[in-house]
Design a protein around this motif. Sequence first.
Motif, PDB file in Angstrom:
ATOM      1  N   ARG A 105      26.497 -11.214  -2.665  1.00  0.00           N
ATOM      2  CA  ARG A 105      26.332 -11.331  -1.216  1.00  0.00           C
ATOM      3  C   ARG A 105      25.309 -10.333  -0.705  1.00  0.00           C
ATOM      4  N   CYS A 106      24.649 -10.714   0.365  1.00  0.00           N
ATOM      5  CA  CYS A 106      23.697  -9.833   1.028  1.00  0.00           C
ATOM      6  C   CYS A 106      24.478  -8.708   1.714  1.00  0.00           C
ATOM      7  N   PRO A 107      24.118  -7.447   1.478  1.00  0.00           N
ATOM      8  CA  PRO A 107      24.832  -6.347   2.127  1.00  0.00           C
ATOM      9  C   PRO A 107      24.538  -6.263   3.628  1.00  0.00           C
ATOM     10  N   GLU A 147      15.668 -11.606  -2.532  1.00  0.00           N
ATOM     11  CA  GLU A 147      15.429 -11.852  -1.118  1.00  0.00           C
ATOM     12  C   GLU A 147      16.586 -12.680  -0.576  1.00  0.00           C
ATOM     13  N   CYS A 148      17.116 -12.273   0.547  1.00  0.00           N
ATOM     14  CA  CYS A 148      18.184 -13.036   1.186  1.00  0.00           C
ATOM     15  C   CYS A 148      17.556 -14.208   1.937  1.00  0.00           C
ATOM     16  N   PRO A 149      17.970 -15.443   1.642  1.00  0.00           N
ATOM     17  CA  PRO A 149      17.374 -16.599   2.323  1.00  0.00           C
ATOM     18  C   PRO A 149      17.770 -16.693   3.790  1.00  0.00           C
ATOM     19  N   ILE A 205      23.658 -15.143  -2.067  1.00  0.00           N
ATOM     20  CA  ILE A 205      22.250 -15.222  -2.468  1.00  0.00           C
ATOM     21  C   ILE A 205      22.173 -16.018  -3.770  1.00  0.00           C
ATOM     22  N   PRO A 206      21.523 -17.197  -3.742  1.00  0.00           N
ATOM     23  CA  PRO A 206      21.392 -18.022  -4.942  1.00  0.00           C
ATOM     24  C   PRO A 206      20.478 -17.365  -5.977  1.00  0.00           C
ATOM     25  N   VAL A 265      14.782  -7.964   1.551  1.00  0.00           N
ATOM     26  CA  VAL A 265      14.903  -7.703   0.118  1.00  0.00           C
ATOM     27  C   VAL A 265      16.075  -6.738  -0.042  1.00  0.00           C
ATOM     28  N   VAL A 266      17.084  -7.152  -0.835  1.00  0.00           N
ATOM     29  CA  VAL A 266      18.321  -6.389  -0.952  1.00  0.00           C
ATOM     30  C   VAL A 266      18.801  -6.325  -2.400  1.00  0.00           C
ATOM     31  N   ALA A 267      19.732  -5.424  -2.650  1.00  0.00           N
ATOM     32  CA  ALA A 267      20.465  -5.367  -3.904  1.00  0.00           C
ATOM     33  C   ALA A 267      21.793  -6.067  -3.637  1.00  0.00           C
TER      34      ALA A 267
END
Length: 50
Positions: free
Chosen positions: A10-12, A39-41, A18-19, A46-48
Amino acid sequence: MNADESSLGRCPDCGEQIPEAWLLIEYETDESETEIWAECPTCEDVVAPE
């Protein structure tokens, strides 16, 4: 997200899944752990993934 599409986590920032297709980089740390950035759509950051 498609049922047969894997998720990186999941995006934080926004909490969306995130696929795997959005993976930007995967690397191994000095402690032999694998880290990823994607990259979160949804929020386009740009995330971990968590």
